[in-house]
Design a protein around this motif. Sequence first.
Motif, PDB file in Angstrom:
ATOM      1  N   ILE A 186       0.851  -1.193   0.000  1.00  0.00           N
ATOM      2  CA  ILE A 186       0.000   0.000   0.000  1.00  0.00           C
ATOM      3  C   ILE A 186       0.885   1.240   0.000  1.00  0.00           C
ATOM      4  O   ILE A 186       2.059   1.193   0.341  1.00  0.00           O
ATOM      5  N   GLU A 187       0.288   2.367  -0.385  1.00  0.00           N
ATOM      6  CA  GLU A 187       1.089   3.584  -0.564  1.00  0.00           C
ATOM      7  C   GLU A 187       1.773   4.033   0.730  1.00  0.00           C
ATOM      8  O   GLU A 187       2.889   4.554   0.704  1.00  0.00           O
ATOM      9  N   ASP A 188       1.118   3.823   1.862  1.00  0.00           N
ATOM     10  CA  ASP A 188       1.672   4.229   3.158  1.00  0.00           C
ATOM     11  C   ASP A 188       3.122   3.788   3.322  1.00  0.00           C
ATOM     12  O   ASP A 188       3.954   4.533   3.821  1.00  0.00           O
ATOM     13  N   GLY A 189       3.401   2.546   2.922  1.00  0.00           N
ATOM     14  CA  GLY A 189       4.713   1.965   3.152  1.00  0.00           C
ATOM     15  C   GLY A 189       5.791   2.553   2.268  1.00  0.00           C
ATOM     16  O   GLY A 189       6.980   2.328   2.493  1.00  0.00           O
ATOM     17  N   ARG A 190       5.382   3.309   1.243  1.00  0.00           N
ATOM     18  CA  ARG A 190       6.385   3.937   0.372  1.00  0.00           C
ATOM     19  C   ARG A 190       6.857   5.254   0.957  1.00  0.00           C
ATOM     20  O   ARG A 190       7.854   5.814   0.530  1.00  0.00           O
ATOM     21  N   PHE A 191       6.133   5.790   1.937  1.00  0.00           N
ATOM     22  CA  PHE A 191       6.471   7.086   2.523  1.00  0.00           C
ATOM     23  C   PHE A 191       6.719   6.996   4.023  1.00  0.00           C
ATOM     24  O   PHE A 191       7.018   7.991   4.653  1.00  0.00           O
ATOM     25  N   SER A 192       6.585   5.805   4.609  1.00  0.00           N
ATOM     26  CA  SER A 192       6.795   5.682   6.051  1.00  0.00           C
ATOM     27  C   SER A 192       8.288   5.780   6.354  1.00  0.00           C
ATOM     28  O   SER A 192       9.125   5.721   5.463  1.00  0.00           O
ATOM     29  N   PHE A 245      -3.662  16.236  -3.280  1.00  0.00           N
ATOM     30  CA  PHE A 245      -3.379  16.174  -1.842  1.00  0.00           C
ATOM     31  C   PHE A 245      -2.812  14.810  -1.455  1.00  0.00           C
ATOM     32  O   PHE A 245      -3.282  14.174  -0.529  1.00  0.00           O
ATOM     33  N   ARG A 246      -1.778  14.355  -2.177  1.00  0.00           N
ATOM     34  CA  ARG A 246      -1.215  13.036  -1.900  1.00  0.00           C
ATOM     35  C   ARG A 246       0.166  13.144  -1.276  1.00  0.00           C
ATOM     36  O   ARG A 246       0.808  14.180  -1.334  1.00  0.00           O
ATOM     37  N   ARG A 247       0.633  12.007  -0.768  1.00  0.00           N
ATOM     38  CA  ARG A 247       1.940  11.981  -0.114  1.00  0.00           C
ATOM     39  C   ARG A 247       3.050  12.501  -1.035  1.00  0.00           C
ATOM     40  O   ARG A 247       3.916  13.254  -0.607  1.00  0.00           O
ATOM     41  N   ALA A 248       3.014  12.079  -2.299  1.00  0.00           N
ATOM     42  CA  ALA A 248       4.092  12.466  -3.214  1.00  0.00           C
ATOM     43  C   ALA A 248       4.118  13.982  -3.416  1.00  0.00           C
ATOM     44  O   ALA A 248       5.195  14.582  -3.533  1.00  0.00           O
ATOM     45  N   ASP A 249       2.943  14.620  -3.439  1.00  0.00           N
ATOM     46  CA  ASP A 249       2.897  16.083  -3.581  1.00  0.00           C
ATOM     47  C   ASP A 249       3.522  16.753  -2.358  1.00  0.00           C
ATOM     48  O   ASP A 249       4.246  17.739  -2.476  1.00  0.00           O
ATOM     49  N   GLY A 250       3.217  16.218  -1.188  1.00  0.00           N
ATOM     50  CA  GLY A 250       3.770  16.780   0.046  1.00  0.00           C
ATOM     51  C   GLY A 250       5.282  16.625   0.095  1.00  0.00           C
ATOM     52  O   GLY A 250       6.006  17.540   0.511  1.00  0.00           O
ATOM     53  N   ALA A 251       5.754  15.461  -0.355  1.00  0.00           N
ATOM     54  CA  ALA A 251       7.196  15.210  -0.348  1.00  0.00           C
ATOM     55  C   ALA A 251       7.905  16.196  -1.278  1.00  0.00           C
ATOM     56  O   ALA A 251       8.947  16.774  -0.920  1.00  0.00           O
ATOM     57  N   ASP A 299      -3.399  15.329   5.876  1.00  0.00           N
ATOM     58  CA  ASP A 299      -2.410  14.465   6.520  1.00  0.00           C
ATOM     59  C   ASP A 299      -1.489  13.796   5.518  1.00  0.00           C
ATOM     60  O   ASP A 299      -0.312  13.568   5.802  1.00  0.00           O
ATOM     61  N   LEU A 300      -2.004  13.445   4.342  1.00  0.00           N
ATOM     62  CA  LEU A 300      -1.142  12.776   3.358  1.00  0.00           C
ATOM     63  C   LEU A 300      -0.005  13.705   2.943  1.00  0.00           C
ATOM     64  O   LEU A 300       1.146  13.282   2.840  1.00  0.00           O
ATOM     65  N   LEU A 301      -0.324  14.986   2.684  1.00  0.00           N
ATOM     66  CA  LEU A 301       0.727  15.954   2.357  1.00  0.00           C
ATOM     67  C   LEU A 301       1.742  16.006   3.501  1.00  0.00           C
ATOM     68  O   LEU A 301       2.959  16.044   3.277  1.00  0.00           O
ATOM     69  N   ALA A 302       1.245  16.002   4.742  1.00  0.00           N
ATOM     70  CA  ALA A 302       2.135  16.103   5.900  1.00  0.00           C
ATOM     71  C   ALA A 302       3.035  14.867   6.012  1.00  0.00           C
ATOM     72  O   ALA A 302       4.234  14.974   6.301  1.00  0.00           O
ATOM     73  N   LEU A 303       2.465  13.684   5.757  1.00  0.00           N
ATOM     74  CA  LEU A 303       3.265  12.455   5.849  1.00  0.00           C
ATOM     75  C   LEU A 303       4.334  12.442   4.761  1.00  0.00           C
ATOM     76  O   LEU A 303       5.463  12.004   4.989  1.00  0.00           O
ATOM     77  N   GLY A 304       3.993  12.943   3.574  1.00  0.00           N
ATOM     78  CA  GLY A 304       4.989  13.070   2.516  1.00  0.00           C
ATOM     79  C   GLY A 304       6.073  14.072   2.891  1.00  0.00           C
ATOM     80  O   GLY A 304       7.268  13.839   2.676  1.00  0.00           O
ATOM     81  N   ASP A 359      -3.291   6.721   9.705  1.00  0.00           N
ATOM     82  CA  ASP A 359      -1.860   6.689   9.386  1.00  0.00           C
ATOM     83  C   ASP A 359      -1.042   7.540  10.348  1.00  0.00           C
ATOM     84  O   ASP A 359       0.029   7.149  10.793  1.00  0.00           O
ATOM     85  N   GLY A 360      -1.558   8.737  10.634  1.00  0.00           N
ATOM     86  CA  GLY A 360      -0.793   9.706  11.420  1.00  0.00           C
ATOM     87  C   GLY A 360      -0.695   9.343  12.891  1.00  0.00           C
ATOM     88  O   GLY A 360       0.103   9.926  13.625  1.00  0.00           O
ATOM     89  N   ARG A 361      -1.501   8.360  13.311  1.00  0.00           N
ATOM     90  CA  ARG A 361      -1.415   7.931  14.716  1.00  0.00           C
ATOM     91  C   ARG A 361      -0.325   6.900  14.906  1.00  0.00           C
ATOM     92  O   ARG A 361       0.058   6.595  16.023  1.00  0.00           O
TER      93      ARG A 361
END
Lengths: 338, 338
Positions: free
Chosen positions: A278-284, B222-228, B249-254, B280-282
């Motif tokens: 899942i995508e989570d594991g690519r950014f964890s 608003f995805r992880r890759a955009d945040g990264a 949160d996805l932007l923040a995790l990225g 995810d963020g927890r």
Amino acid sequence: MPPGLKDVAARAGVSIKTVSNVVNGYVHVAPGTRARVQEAIDALGYRPNAAARQLRGGRSGVIALALPELQMPYFAELAGFIVQAAERHAWTVLIDQTDGQVERERNLVSGLRRHAIDGLIFSPLALAGGDLARGEAGTPMVLLGERVWHGPADHVAIDNTAAAGDAVRHLAGLGRRRIAAIGAQAQSSAITAHQRLAGYRAALSECGLPYDASLVVAVDSFRRADGAAAMAALLDRADPPDAVFCFNDLLALGAIRTLLDRGVAVPDEVAVMGFDDIEDGRFSSPTLSTVSPDTARIARLAVDLLAERLGEDPAEAAAPRELKVKHTLMLRESTLGR
Amino acid sequence: MPPGLKDVAARAGVSIKTVSNVVNGYVHVAPGTRARVQEAIDALGYRPNAAARQLRGGRSGVIALALPELQMPYFAELAGFIVQAAERHAWTVLIDQTDGQVERERNLVSGLRRHAIDGLIFSPLALAGGDLARGEAGTPMVLLGERVWHGPADHVAIDNTAAAGDAVRHLAGLGRRRIAAIGAQAQSSAITAHQRLAGYRAALSECGLPYDASLVVAVDSFRRADGAAAMAALLDRADPPDAVFCFNDLLALGAIRTLLDRGVAVPDEVAVMGFDDIEDGRFSSPTLSTVSPDTARIARLAVDLLAERLGEDPAEAAAPRELKVKHTLMLRESTLGR
């Protein structure tokens, strides 16, 4: 008077039959023709009478996707891919979350007609073969997941046992000798857990490592919190493991959180492997090594199988097919380090 | 001859009207009675003819939930809560993923009747007020999200601008002076981004901090890759920020992933705040400070509003209502440290 099929056909310069094919969501209409008809439908504000069409035995252009739980990212990603794949057939996908409950799964299978759907893609957790036999509804169905093999319908899945084995072989190949497993489940219907455990055991034996039942932790569900608690139990042992294979990525992400909380270095002290990609594991942090089941391909195959079944004469229907999709290992920081 | 309403009523020892109420998914049937009728339905194999029922104007017991994208965990969690809340009304929820495309949203609103649904809960991205006016379908609808305010239907949402302001005030309260924002969007329909940006600007001004447009990074999605990627751009500046408010949160995790990749300490060098409070963020490392919109409550309110509308005489329908749900800040390691 509202516009009819005839008006749409005249405006688009095609036959009434072609308009009807487009409206009913049949596959074999050239994209250009379909676009022209759609344009005419939009311009005229033509609205097919679905209820009447359904009574006549036509098609609704809607398929259903029944999944255990959308809050599991794997299923959410699968749903996204299926919606994408269905677009190529101009199908609308309605998603039904079953929570894996017997009653809801049974209603789904027996009540297919109620929702005026043309077909069903179904990932069962509770129902097995007999329950799934095509009812009087006769709506074409494609099964996903590990619950049912050689059942009454087409089935797309990966080889779970082999995939779990590959994950464990990777950990053993890194020199790990006490490889734990998180994700065992007691109930007989938890086929996913049983297959992954079988793959774990087979790989240990192949690698000449002893099987230690106390290193296998059972969980109630495949969520982050279960993984975190299971990892804590493993770390509380006198002889904690040096690697852990988690039966899905959420369990692995929860396990990693516990390891970091306890100040245990990942992967130096404990390497962690997940399953699902899942995508989570690519950014964890660390990024997660995992088994990637090629979910996009599973989705495309399921949709294409359903389309084939819809084009088939029910009297001459081919026997149910089993399609196996290849998996790959995605190796990242949680086993390889930075 | 297949069993009819009469046979079910006789077996369950209730009136035909009661069986019809159960079959049509009406709410006001005592649970015991409903169970008895359901038992009789199961025992006899009674199958209501949905298409015929629909033509008679009955109810299907099915509502639709239309969301932009299930792969966004916030929407997957919202869907889960709505399925739960709908269970109390014995409704089946079918989920329709729109990808925020105008065409799909329009089809949804204009073609409500096609899928034999009783009501719709809809989180639009593309359509605004005029497009959403109740069409001939007349199916009750509840709107979610920020796209539409004071539109043609009941609406449940949080105060986005205030919530974004709270997030920024928290960062300023920690002594941060160069607070960046990730998640701006140019298109006029991106109301969520505009409101969160407005909250960010208002809070900066309140805290006596200058607004520096170069610290606001726009994203495609608003995805992880955009945040990264956005965080990388901020770190490449001569004067990087000491905090960043991400619009989800996805932007923040990225963003956190990029910070850790570059060896920047979170929160010591850069504090990170998200928005949504997804699971995810927890469990991320560090855990994520964020705005929690009480998604479970939003779901319950939306379902209850829809139930009220279904019980209402359309001729005497109350005017559309706006319900605002409270938000809270969930403060974790990404701003407070361990």
